[in-house]
Design a protein around this motif. Structure first.
Motif, PDB file in Angstrom:
ATOM      1  N   ARG A   1     100.008  22.981 -13.255  1.00 57.76           N
ATOM      2  CA  ARG A   1      98.659  22.861 -12.699  1.00 57.76           C
ATOM      3  C   ARG A   1      98.491  21.480 -12.069  1.00 57.76           C
ATOM      4  O   ARG A   1      98.776  20.456 -12.714  1.00 57.76           O
ATOM      5  N   LEU A   2      98.021  21.468 -10.825  1.00 59.16           N
ATOM      6  CA  LEU A   2      97.815  20.217 -10.094  1.00 59.16           C
ATOM      7  C   LEU A   2      96.358  20.099  -9.678  1.00 59.16           C
ATOM      8  O   LEU A   2      95.747  21.078  -9.223  1.00 59.16           O
ATOM      9  N   ARG A   3      95.807  18.901  -9.812  1.00 58.16           N
ATOM     10  CA  ARG A   3      94.431  18.647  -9.384  1.00 58.16           C
ATOM     11  C   ARG A   3      94.373  18.663  -7.858  1.00 58.16           C
ATOM     12  O   ARG A   3      95.271  18.167  -7.178  1.00 58.16           O
ATOM     13  N   VAL A   4      93.299  19.219  -7.315  1.00 56.19           N
ATOM     14  CA  VAL A   4      93.119  19.277  -5.861  1.00 56.19           C
ATOM     15  C   VAL A   4      92.506  17.971  -5.391  1.00 56.19           C
ATOM     16  O   VAL A   4      91.344  17.676  -5.680  1.00 56.19           O
ATOM     17  N   ASP A   5      93.305  17.177  -4.692  1.00 59.02           N
ATOM     18  CA  ASP A   5      92.816  15.906  -4.153  1.00 59.02           C
ATOM     19  C   ASP A   5      92.338  16.155  -2.721  1.00 59.02           C
ATOM     20  O   ASP A   5      93.029  15.884  -1.751  1.00 59.02           O
ATOM     21  N   ALA A   6      91.119  16.698  -2.624  1.00 58.46           N
ATOM     22  CA  ALA A   6      90.576  17.099  -1.319  1.00 58.46           C
ATOM     23  C   ALA A   6      89.079  16.802  -1.298  1.00 58.46           C
ATOM     24  O   ALA A   6      88.451  16.616  -2.343  1.00 58.46           O
ATOM     25  N   PRO A   7      88.474  16.739  -0.096  1.00 58.54           N
ATOM     26  CA  PRO A   7      87.028  16.523  -0.014  1.00 58.54           C
ATOM     27  C   PRO A   7      86.258  17.567  -0.824  1.00 58.54           C
ATOM     28  O   PRO A   7      86.673  18.725  -0.942  1.00 58.54           O
ATOM     29  N   ARG A   8      85.114  17.142  -1.370  1.00 56.02           N
ATOM     30  CA  ARG A   8      84.327  18.012  -2.249  1.00 56.02           C
ATOM     31  C   ARG A   8      83.901  19.287  -1.531  1.00 56.02           C
ATOM     32  O   ARG A   8      83.901  20.381  -2.106  1.00 56.02           O
ATOM     33  N   LEU A   9      83.549  19.184  -0.246  1.00 54.39           N
ATOM     34  CA  LEU A   9      83.130  20.354   0.519  1.00 54.39           C
ATOM     35  C   LEU A   9      84.251  21.383   0.597  1.00 54.39           C
ATOM     36  O   LEU A   9      84.024  22.588   0.429  1.00 54.39           O
ATOM     37  N   LEU A  10      85.484  20.907   0.827  1.00 53.58           N
ATOM     38  CA  LEU A  10      86.612  21.822   0.931  1.00 53.58           C
ATOM     39  C   LEU A  10      86.889  22.484  -0.415  1.00 53.58           C
ATOM     40  O   LEU A  10      87.182  23.685  -0.477  1.00 53.58           O
ATOM     41  N   ARG A  11      86.787  21.731  -1.507  1.00 56.41           N
ATOM     42  CA  ARG A  11      86.996  22.316  -2.836  1.00 56.41           C
ATOM     43  C   ARG A  11      85.927  23.367  -3.135  1.00 56.41           C
ATOM     44  O   ARG A  11      86.201  24.402  -3.739  1.00 56.41           O
ATOM     45  N   LYS A  12      84.684  23.094  -2.691  1.00 55.53           N
ATOM     46  CA  LYS A  12      83.591  24.031  -2.946  1.00 55.53           C
ATOM     47  C   LYS A  12      83.804  25.325  -2.176  1.00 55.53           C
ATOM     48  O   LYS A  12      83.593  26.427  -2.700  1.00 55.53           O
ATOM     49  N   ILE A  13      84.241  25.207  -0.916  1.00 56.53           N
ATOM     50  CA  ILE A  13      84.483  26.401  -0.108  1.00 56.53           C
ATOM     51  C   ILE A  13      85.639  27.212  -0.685  1.00 56.53           C
ATOM     52  O   ILE A  13      85.588  28.436  -0.769  1.00 56.53           O
ATOM     53  N   ALA A  14      86.697  26.503  -1.112  1.00 58.29           N
ATOM     54  CA  ALA A  14      87.860  27.196  -1.661  1.00 58.29           C
ATOM     55  C   ALA A  14      87.570  27.761  -3.040  1.00 58.29           C
ATOM     56  O   ALA A  14      88.200  28.735  -3.469  1.00 58.29           O
ATOM     57  N   GLY A  15      86.644  27.148  -3.772  1.00 65.10           N
ATOM     58  CA  GLY A  15      86.267  27.654  -5.079  1.00 65.10           C
ATOM     59  C   GLY A  15      87.248  27.330  -6.180  1.00 65.10           C
ATOM     60  O   GLY A  15      87.321  28.047  -7.183  1.00 65.10           O
ATOM     61  N   VAL A  16      88.019  26.250  -6.029  1.00 63.76           N
ATOM     62  CA  VAL A  16      88.989  25.869  -7.055  1.00 63.76           C
ATOM     63  C   VAL A  16      88.936  24.363  -7.272  1.00 63.76           C
ATOM     64  O   VAL A  16      88.581  23.599  -6.370  1.00 63.76           O
ATOM     65  N   GLU A  17      89.277  23.932  -8.490  1.00 65.49           N
ATOM     66  CA  GLU A  17      89.407  22.513  -8.812  1.00 65.49           C
ATOM     67  C   GLU A  17      90.856  22.133  -9.065  1.00 65.49           C
ATOM     68  O   GLU A  17      91.194  20.965  -9.133  1.00 65.49           O
ATOM     69  N   HIS A  18      91.713  23.134  -9.247  1.00 62.71           N
ATOM     70  CA  HIS A  18      93.138  22.866  -9.398  1.00 62.71           C
ATOM     71  C   HIS A  18      93.928  24.045  -8.841  1.00 62.71           C
ATOM     72  O   HIS A  18      93.400  25.151  -8.690  1.00 62.71           O
ATOM     73  N   VAL A  19      95.194  23.794  -8.515  1.00 68.70           N
ATOM     74  CA  VAL A  19      96.073  24.825  -7.976  1.00 68.70           C
ATOM     75  C   VAL A  19      97.274  24.976  -8.900  1.00 68.70           C
ATOM     76  O   VAL A  19      97.637  24.051  -9.628  1.00 68.70           O
ATOM     77  N   VAL A  20      97.879  26.149  -8.854  1.00 65.83           N
ATOM     78  CA  VAL A  20      99.005  26.461  -9.727  1.00 65.83           C
ATOM     79  C   VAL A  20     100.274  26.613  -8.891  1.00 65.83           C
ATOM     80  O   VAL A  20     100.280  27.313  -7.867  1.00 65.83           O
ATOM     81  N   PHE A  21     101.334  25.922  -9.344  1.00 64.75           N
ATOM     82  CA  PHE A  21     102.652  26.038  -8.738  1.00 64.75           C
ATOM     83  C   PHE A  21     103.620  26.607  -9.771  1.00 64.75           C
ATOM     84  O   PHE A  21     103.530  26.290 -10.962  1.00 64.75           O
ATOM     85  N   VAL A  22     104.536  27.426  -9.323  1.00 66.62           N
ATOM     86  CA  VAL A  22     105.601  27.947 -10.182  1.00 66.62           C
ATOM     87  C   VAL A  22     106.883  27.193  -9.846  1.00 66.62           C
ATOM     88  O   VAL A  22     107.269  27.106  -8.672  1.00 66.62           O
ATOM     89  N   GLN A  23     107.526  26.660 -10.885  1.00 64.56           N
ATOM     90  CA  GLN A  23     108.694  25.813 -10.689  1.00 64.56           C
ATOM     91  C   GLN A  23     109.876  26.379 -11.459  1.00 64.56           C
ATOM     92  O   GLN A  23     109.745  26.761 -12.624  1.00 64.56           O
ATOM     93  N   LYS A  24     111.026  26.441 -10.804  1.00 64.39           N
ATOM     94  CA  LYS A  24     112.247  26.934 -11.436  1.00 64.39           C
ATOM     95  C   LYS A  24     113.301  25.842 -11.405  1.00 64.39           C
ATOM     96  O   LYS A  24     113.634  25.329 -10.343  1.00 64.39           O
ATOM     97  N   ASN A  25     113.819  25.472 -12.594  1.00 61.74           N
ATOM     98  CA  ASN A  25     114.837  24.431 -12.716  1.00 61.74           C
ATOM     99  C   ASN A  25     116.146  25.057 -13.177  1.00 61.74           C
ATOM    100  O   ASN A  25     116.165  25.800 -14.166  1.00 61.74           O
ATOM    101  N   VAL A  26     117.216  24.779 -12.476  1.00 59.65           N
ATOM    102  CA  VAL A  26     118.543  25.283 -12.846  1.00 59.65           C
ATOM    103  C   VAL A  26     119.455  24.083 -13.083  1.00 59.65           C
ATOM    104  O   VAL A  26     119.863  23.397 -12.137  1.00 59.65           O
ATOM    105  N   LEU A  27     119.772  23.823 -14.368  1.00 56.75           N
ATOM    106  CA  LEU A  27     120.643  22.718 -14.741  1.00 56.75           C
ATOM    107  C   LEU A  27     122.037  23.273 -15.008  1.00 56.75           C
ATOM    108  O   LEU A  27     122.213  24.125 -15.880  1.00 56.75           O
ATOM    109  N   ASN A  28     123.026  22.815 -14.249  1.00 57.03           N
ATOM    110  CA  ASN A  28     124.398  23.301 -14.364  1.00 57.03           C
ATOM    111  C   ASN A  28     125.299  22.139 -14.769  1.00 57.03           C
ATOM    112  O   ASN A  28     125.627  21.285 -13.952  1.00 57.03           O
ATOM    113  N   TRP A  29     125.661  22.124 -16.086  1.00 56.01           N
ATOM    114  CA  TRP A  29     126.500  21.032 -16.578  1.00 56.01           C
ATOM    115  C   TRP A  29     127.939  21.175 -16.088  1.00 56.01           C
ATOM    116  O   TRP A  29     128.658  20.181 -16.010  1.00 56.01           O
TER     117      TRP A  29
END
Length: 684
Positions: free
Chosen positions: A61-89
């Motif tokens: 979860r990441l905080r939306v660093d955007a103007p208040r008007l844009l956050r209000k129009i979008a209707g979100v205060e944070h966005v979700v990213f999916v991350q995949k890590n592949v560690l190959n020793w």
């Protein structure tokens, strides 16, 4: 609206095991050092049977660093990213892929990171990061969102580095080794890298590297990452072992490495080709041996002028006030190229001087390009071809020497020139261009951001009245009487390419000079450019389907001389497709014609008769020619056939423009489909 960003590659002088898992895992599940990162949770986790491959998928979860008007129009205060890590020793790599889950139907964000073992030193770790952004729609705020996203990405890359770097100092984890590949064993056995270059751990190389102490780097080279320093040392050592002749300075080698993003093999190839070119053309002694012709010194409007606010040498070129066409015809393309090379050599010399003067590394110079007066005369096709050749030579042999290009007073015709030359300019170089139209260069955000007022010339609103000697004349048009004669062209080896472009012709009374062009497609574009050096002529354009005696052998091929059969009848065997144009001595003519039918097109020049035999296109009275055996008229001409689709939007239009000096070109227009159109206009 797809866009992408790539962060500079980094190299840590620590084994792969020290960079992961400890340092990287410090980001999860939360990271106080990166306030925008609110938290994460594991969605899935798996390991291979031998434990060598570890896969983790997280929701972040990441905080939306955007103007208040844009956050209000979008209707979100944070966005979700999916991350995949592949560690190959086994391969000692960490691959990280991330994409957005929030607003995925409107905006697609993808990020890729990788940690891997340095190809030349197994005890070092490389890091690379890239991201792409595709905004399909976002409530009408697409431009705003793009700026916010790119700004946030840059800030996060910086903060992420600040988090990882301190962790590397103490995070030493015993590394589990899997059997290495055969290539790795061979490299370890021979002590050499995959590119045939010595490895950083070679004892001889480390002794040579003593010169690269921190003070030397800071004072002469600027900031270098460990990987960049390693590349510089390796390439220099390779030159010392293999190159016969003078070894370039570190600053020079570094320019080629930067031009190839520190890809060692590509930089080595580029540098070797340049060193061979310099030796072949004796460029190292150019500043001592090159003396520009007096005419070039008189009419070339450019010169060195102090430095910019960063200490870079400043070169000012008033291209719009320069008769480039006249210079090329008077001194030749090779002389202009030599002069351009001398400017670049002088630029490098001045950079070295400013480095010593200011006590900090200055490896590039700034160019201020004034385009007031740029017009269609400057977009003369052979001249553009010569310009592209010069750009290619400079790009290949003087990479990363231009720190900034300030283009001011760009007229309406400038986008045409930019469309022609920009594909030949390296992307890294194009990013250094700042273009101002009209008076936008004045005030904040203009020249004052890059030049002191005392340095800005008075003709651009500055306070400097001191001008380079090269500006002293600003003579305007080069007199046609100074153009090179046909004999001088034949005698000068450096004008061979010029003679391939332009042709000279003598026109006898009663014996016109004709050039045949074969057109296979219905719609093509014939362009011409010629200068009347002596006498007055009548220029016409004809079309015929009849075979010519010395007929062309292939499309676009040219045959010249007196080509029409004297028995041909106008209107039956051939037709006139351009109205006759009377051309006076000293005039320059440019024009074009959109063909309507396939066949042979004849460009014809004949002596102008005051009695009005302009309509006559066939050879006149032979006795007249015998009574006047000498050439009555002389001209230099150039013509070319272009595909119609390639011509539109190019350096000329389907309606040629007046090439009057220091005037904006006339408005251009294109022809309608299936209609023949052409014109020839005069500049005196």
């Amino acid at each position: 609206r797809p866009s992408s960003s790539t962060s500079p590659s980094a190299c840590y002088r620590l084994p792969f095991c020290c960079c992961h898992p400890g340092a990287y895992e410090k980001r999860f599940p939360t990271c106080p050092q990166i306030p925008v990162f609110l938290g994460s949770e594991v969605l899935g986790e798996s390991r291979s049977a031998d434990g060598a491959v570890h896969v983790v998928e997280r929701s972040c979860r990441l905080r939306v660093d955007a103007p208040r008007l844009l956050r209000k129009i979008a209707g979100v205060e944070h966005v979700v990213f999916v991350q995949k890590n592949v560690l190959n020793w086994r391969e000692r790599t960490l691959l990280i892929e991330a994409h957005n889950e929030t607003f995925a139907s409107r905006v697609v964000v993808k990020e890729n990171c990788s940690y891997s073992v340095h190809p030349e030193n197994e005890d070092w770790t490389c890091f690379e990061q890239s991201a792409s952004l595709d905004i399909r729609s976002f409530f009408g705020f697409e431009n705003t969102l793009e700026k916010i996203a790119m700004k946030q990405y840059t800030a996060n890359v910086k903060r992420g580095k600040e988090v990882i770097d301190p962790s590397l100092a103490w995070n030493h984890v015993p590394e589990q080794r899997w059997p290495v590949a055969q290539e790795g064993r061979e490299r370890a056995a021979t002590g050499r890298g995959t590119q045939g270059l010595p490895c950083p751990e070679d004892p001889v190389l480390l002794l040579q590297g003593d010169k690269l102490d921190a003070d030397y780097i800071q004072r002469c080279l600027g900031q270098l990452t460990p990987m960049q320093e390693s590349c510089l040392i390796q390439l220099r050592h390779w030159l010392q072992e293999t190159h016969r002749g003078k070894i370039p300075k570190d600053e020079h080698i570094l320019r080629f490495l930067r031009a190839r993003d520190f890809h060692l093999d590509k930089a080595r190839e580029m540098l070797c080709q340049s060193l061979s070119w310099r030796k072949q053309h004796q460029v190292d002694v150019l500043l001592q041996t090159w003396r520009p012709p007096a005419l070039l010194e008189e009419f070339y409007a450019g010169g060195w002028h102090y430095q910019d606010i960063d200490g870079r040498p400043l070169y000012i070129l008033r291209l719009g006030q320069m008769d480039t066409k006249g210079l090329m015809k008077a001194v030749g393309e090779e002389a202009l190229l030599q002069h351009v090379l001398s400017v670049n050599e002088e630029g490098q010399k001045r950079c070295e001087g400013n480095t010593k003067q200011f006590g900090r590394p200055i490896s590039s110079w700034t160019c201020l390009l004034d385009l007031e007066g740029l017009n269609m005369r400057h977009l003369w096709r052979p001249g553009v071809k010569a310009l592209l050749r010069m750009i290619e030579v400079v790009e290949d042999n003087y990479p990363e020497t231009l720190g900034r290009l300030l283009i001011v007073r760009a007229p309406r015709v400038f986008p045409v020139l930019w469309t022609l030359v920009s594909p030949f300019i390296n992307e890294n170089t194009r990013q250094k261009f700042l273009i101002y139209g009209g008076s936008n260069y004045q005030g904040p955000g203009g020249l004052v951001d890059y030049l002191d007022k005392e340095v800005i010339p008075d003709f651009l609103g500055g306070e400097s009245v001191v001008r380079p000697v090269a500006w002293a004349g600003l003579q305007g048009l080069v007199p046609k009487s100074l153009y090179l004669t046909e004999e001088e062209q034949e005698q000068a080896d450096q004008l061979r390419q010029w003679s391939e472009t332009y042709h000279s012709a003598s026109v006898l009374r009663g014996a016109p000079h004709e050039v045949a062009l074969e057109i296979l497609e219905g719609e093509s574009v014939i362009t011409w450019d010629f200068d009347i050096l002596r006498g007055d002529v009548v220029f016409s354009l004809y079309h015929t389907k009849q075979a010519l005696k010395p007929g062309p052998r292939e499309p676009g091929a040219k045959a010249s001389g007196q080509l029409m059969d004297k028995g041909w009848v106008l209107g039956t065997d051939y037709s006139r497709v351009e109205a006759p144009l009377v051309c006076r001595e000293g005039e320059s003519i440019q024009g074009s014609h959109v063909t309507r039918w396939p066949g042979v097109y004849l460009l014809q020049w004949q002596v102008h008769s005051p009695l009005g035999s302009m309509a006559c296109s066939l050879p006149g009275d032979v006795l007249t020619a015998l009574h006047s055996p000498g050439p009555k008229c002389k001209l230099l001409y150039y013509c070319e056939v272009l595909a119609s689709e390639d011509f539109r939007g190019s350096m000329s239009s389907l309606e040629s423009c007046t090439s009057g000096f220091s005037q904006l070109s006339a408005a251009t227009s294109s022809s309608s489909s299936g209609q023949s159109q052409g014109s020839s206009l005069v500049s005196r």
